[in-house]
Design an enzyme around this catalytic site. Sequence first.
Site, short mmCIF file in Angstrom:
data_model
loop_
_atom_site.label_atom_id
_atom_site.label_comp_id
_atom_site.label_asym_id
_atom_site.label_seq_id
_atom_site.Cartn_x
_atom_site.Cartn_y
_atom_site.Cartn_z
CE1 TYR A 38 21.72 27.61 -13.44
CE2 TYR A 38 22.60 25.47 -12.84
CZ TYR A 38 22.59 26.84 -12.71
OH TYR A 38 23.48 27.46 -11.86
CG HIS B 202 26.09 26.00 -15.72
ND1 HIS B 202 24.78 26.42 -15.70
CD2 HIS B 202 26.79 26.88 -14.98
CE1 HIS B 202 24.70 27.51 -14.96
NE2 HIS B 202 25.90 27.82 -14.51
CE1 TYR C 51 30.79 28.55 -8.60
CE2 TYR C 51 31.15 29.87 -10.55
CZ TYR C 51 30.35 29.47 -9.52
OH TYR C 51 29.08 29.98 -9.41
CD1 TRP D 153 26.21 33.54 -15.50
CD2 TRP D 153 26.44 32.78 -17.59
NE1 TRP D 153 26.17 32.17 -15.45
CE2 TRP D 153 26.31 31.68 -16.72
CE3 TRP D 153 26.62 32.55 -18.95
CZ2 TRP D 153 26.34 30.37 -17.18
CZ3 TRP D 153 26.64 31.24 -19.40
CH2 TRP D 153 26.50 30.17 -18.52
#
Length: 107
Positions: free
Chosen positions: A19, A23, A42, A77
């Site tokens: 994960y 990112h 963000y 995504w």
Amino acid sequence: MTQRICFQLQINPEFADEYKEHHAHVWPEMLQALSETGWRNYSLFLNPNGMLIGYLECDDFEKSVQLMNETEINAKWQSTMAKFFIGLDGGAPDGAIAPLQHIFYLP
């Protein structure tokens, strides 16, 4: 007026490294879509137990989510990320974003 949005989701900690790798290399088209639909500042924070905290700023959260959901890149995504999350019952991770109650801010 800027909205500050914070949310919590849960990923399977067994997949945390994968994960994080996704990112570290977010697709340029995804970054562009987020910017164009009003997502700013963000950030994602991951606890070793899989608790994921997200924070973003926008002018209108509901509209930003709606605009993002209209993009093809977001659908791609979300489909790619879905396998990492716990408790979504097959739903897209961004569909599970429920803003936490904002109770304090120090400017």
